[in-house]
Design a protein around this motif. Sequence first.
Motif, mmCIF file in Angstrom:
data_model
loop_
_atom_site.group_PDB
_atom_site.id
_atom_site.type_symbol
_atom_site.label_atom_id
_atom_site.label_comp_id
_atom_site.label_asym_id
_atom_site.label_seq_id
_atom_site.Cartn_x
_atom_site.Cartn_y
_atom_site.Cartn_z
ATOM 1 N N ALA A 113 9.560 10.437 11.112
ATOM 2 C CA ALA A 113 8.167 10.726 11.445
ATOM 3 C C ALA A 113 7.224 10.081 10.432
ATOM 4 N N LEU A 114 7.607 10.115 9.155
ATOM 5 C CA LEU A 114 6.797 9.485 8.113
ATOM 6 C C LEU A 114 6.681 7.982 8.339
ATOM 7 N N LEU A 115 7.817 7.338 8.607
ATOM 8 C CA LEU A 115 7.816 5.889 8.798
ATOM 9 C C LEU A 115 6.975 5.493 9.999
ATOM 10 N N LEU A 116 7.158 6.182 11.126
ATOM 11 C CA LEU A 116 6.401 5.837 12.331
ATOM 12 C C LEU A 116 4.915 6.112 12.137
ATOM 13 N N GLY A 117 4.596 7.236 11.488
ATOM 14 C CA GLY A 117 3.196 7.541 11.234
ATOM 15 C C GLY A 117 2.521 6.501 10.352
ATOM 16 N N LEU A 118 3.218 6.045 9.316
ATOM 17 C CA LEU A 118 2.650 5.019 8.433
ATOM 18 C C LEU A 118 2.519 3.672 9.137
ATOM 19 N N LEU A 119 3.464 3.357 10.010
ATOM 20 C CA LEU A 119 3.362 2.104 10.775
ATOM 21 C C LEU A 119 2.127 2.122 11.675
ATOM 22 N N LEU A 120 1.873 3.265 12.328
ATOM 23 C CA LEU A 120 0.681 3.364 13.170
ATOM 24 C C LEU A 120 -0.587 3.288 12.322
ATOM 25 N N MET A 121 -0.569 3.926 11.153
ATOM 26 C CA MET A 121 -1.735 3.848 10.268
ATOM 27 C C MET A 121 -1.940 2.424 9.753
ATOM 28 N N ALA A 122 -0.837 1.711 9.524
ATOM 29 C CA ALA A 122 -0.962 0.315 9.099
ATOM 30 C C ALA A 122 -1.622 -0.520 10.200
ATOM 31 N N LEU A 123 -1.281 -0.211 11.462
ATOM 32 C CA LEU A 123 -1.927 -0.907 12.577
ATOM 33 C C LEU A 123 -3.415 -0.582 12.635
ATOM 34 N N VAL A 124 -3.749 0.687 12.425
ATOM 35 C CA VAL A 124 -5.158 1.086 12.373
ATOM 36 C C VAL A 124 -5.878 0.326 11.255
ATOM 37 N N ALA A 125 -5.238 0.231 10.089
ATOM 38 C CA ALA A 125 -5.849 -0.468 8.956
ATOM 39 C C ALA A 125 -6.009 -1.955 9.243
ATOM 40 N N LEU A 126 -5.018 -2.542 9.908
ATOM 41 C CA LEU A 126 -5.074 -3.962 10.250
ATOM 42 C C LEU A 126 -6.262 -4.259 11.148
ATOM 43 N N ARG A 127 -6.629 -3.276 11.978
ATOM 44 C CA ARG A 127 -7.724 -3.456 12.927
ATOM 45 C C ARG A 127 -9.063 -2.955 12.396
ATOM 46 N N SER A 128 -9.071 -2.478 11.135
ATOM 47 C CA SER A 128 -10.330 -1.979 10.572
ATOM 48 C C SER A 128 -10.480 -2.394 9.114
ATOM 49 N N SER A 129 -9.833 -1.653 8.196
ATOM 50 C CA SER A 129 -9.971 -1.929 6.765
ATOM 51 C C SER A 129 -8.680 -1.570 6.048
ATOM 52 N N ALA A 130 -8.292 -2.382 5.073
ATOM 53 C CA ALA A 130 -7.087 -2.093 4.295
ATOM 54 C C ALA A 130 -7.214 -0.779 3.530
ATOM 55 N N ALA A 131 -8.450 -0.346 3.283
ATOM 56 C CA ALA A 131 -8.649 0.915 2.566
ATOM 57 C C ALA A 131 -8.100 2.103 3.343
ATOM 58 N N VAL A 132 -7.983 1.980 4.677
ATOM 59 C CA VAL A 132 -7.473 3.088 5.484
ATOM 60 C C VAL A 132 -6.050 3.441 5.062
ATOM 61 N N ILE A 133 -5.182 2.436 4.961
ATOM 62 C CA ILE A 133 -3.785 2.726 4.614
ATOM 63 C C ILE A 133 -3.686 3.197 3.166
ATOM 64 N N ALA A 134 -4.550 2.674 2.292
ATOM 65 C CA ALA A 134 -4.531 3.128 0.898
ATOM 66 C C ALA A 134 -4.902 4.609 0.807
ATOM 67 N N LEU A 135 -5.917 5.020 1.549
ATOM 68 C CA LEU A 135 -6.340 6.420 1.540
ATOM 69 C C LEU A 135 -5.273 7.332 2.147
ATOM 70 N N VAL A 136 -4.651 6.864 3.226
ATOM 71 C CA VAL A 136 -3.606 7.664 3.872
ATOM 72 C C VAL A 136 -2.378 7.775 2.966
ATOM 73 N N LEU A 137 -2.031 6.704 2.284
ATOM 74 C CA LEU A 137 -0.912 6.769 1.336
ATOM 75 C C LEU A 137 -1.218 7.757 0.207
ATOM 76 N N ALA A 138 -2.466 7.806 -0.225
ATOM 77 C CA ALA A 138 -2.843 8.793 -1.243
ATOM 78 C C ALA A 138 -2.654 10.209 -0.706
ATOM 79 N N CYS A 139 -3.020 10.432 0.564
ATOM 80 C CA CYS A 139 -2.809 11.751 1.180
ATOM 81 C C CYS A 139 -1.322 12.096 1.232
ATOM 82 N N CYS A 140 -0.493 11.123 1.618
ATOM 83 C CA CYS A 140 0.944 11.355 1.682
ATOM 84 C C CYS A 140 1.520 11.631 0.293
ATOM 85 N N GLY A 141 1.022 10.920 -0.709
ATOM 86 C CA GLY A 141 1.471 11.175 -2.071
ATOM 87 C C GLY A 141 1.139 12.586 -2.515
ATOM 88 N N ILE A 142 -0.054 13.053 -2.148
ATOM 89 C CA ILE A 142 -0.432 14.430 -2.464
ATOM 90 C C ILE A 142 0.481 15.405 -1.732
#
Length: 319
Positions: A113-142
Motif C-alpha cells: 500500500a505504501l509503494l502504490l500510494g507513493l507511486l500515485l503521489m509521484a504521478l501527482v507531483a510529476l503533473r504539478s510540482s516536485a514539492a508535492v512528493i517531498a511534502l508527502v514523504l515528510a508526512c510518511c516519515g512522521i
Amino acid sequence: MPSPASEPQVVASLHADPAQRRRLWKAAIKWPMYSVAVMPVLLAAGWRAGQALPVRVDQLVLFLLAAVLLLAWENLANDVFDADTGVDTQGKPHSVVNLTGRRDRVALLANGALLLGLLLMALVALRSSAAVIALVLACCGIGYAYQGPPLRLGYRGLGEPLCWVAFGPLATAAALLALAPVGEGGVPWQAALELGSGPALATTLVLFCSHFHQVEEDAAHGKRSPVVRLGTGRAAALIPWFVALTLAFEWAPVLVGQWPLTALLGAIGLPPAQALIRLLRQHHREPDRIVGSKFLALRFQALNGLGLALGLALGRWLG
C-alpha cells in the motif's frame, strides 16, 4: 507467524464465531477513519473553488486514491509494530495481525500500500510540482516515526503534535500544490496554515480519543500516551478545548474578512462533539462504555471538515 507476545489474542480472534469475525473485520478495516486521509485535499478543493481558482479534478482523484493507500499503510503498519511490542495482546482483537495470525503477510500488504500510494503521489507531483512528493514523504516519515522502531515517538506521548503537523500544514500544502496549475507558485505555507490548522486539530482529537479505553494496556507495555500521562479525568477535561480551538482556527479568518460567512458551516460538527464531551466527562473511567469515543471524534472531524470545505466553495456564489 504471530509473535509469542500476541499469540493469546491471535488464537481468540482466529476462533471467533463467523458473526463475531465479521464484526472484528469491520472494526479492522476502519473505513470511517479514511475521512482523515481525504480531508486535506477536499479542503484544498473547496478553498480554491471559493477563490475562483481552477481545481484539477484528475489531480483531485489521484490525490484521494494515494492518500487512502497511504493511510492504509499507516493503519496496517501500526498493527504490525504494536504486535511486536505486545500492546495489542489484550485489548485489540480486531488487529489485522490478530485476525489473520500472519504478521509477515500484513507487513507485506502494508508495504505494498505504501509503494502504490507513493507511486500515485509521484504521478501527482510529476503533473504539478516536485514539492508535492517531498511534502508527502515528510508526512510518511512522521507516520513511521510515530509508530516504527527505533523511535516509536507515539510511545513517548508525541503522537498528537506529530499528527497535527502531518495532517495540517504538510498535507494541506501538498494538496494545494497538487490541484494548482503547473508553475502557479511556490509552497503556499500561509494558505496551508490558515486552511489546515483547525481541521488538523480535529484529526488530532481522533488520535487523542483512541487512547481512553486502553490506558491500562498502554501503560503496561510502556506506551506513555497523553491520556496515560495525564490520567483519564484530566485528559477528558481537554476535549472541550480541542473543539473550541478547532473552531477558533476556522472562524478567525471569517471574523477578519478573509473567508466568507459560509465557512461557518464547519459548525455542523458540533453535535457529535458535544456528545463526545458528555461521554468522556461522565464515563472516562469506564473503558467498555467509551470504546467508541474515537468514532464520535471522527464524526466531528468529518462533518466539521466537510462543512468547512463546502462553505468555502459556496462563499463565491453566496457571499
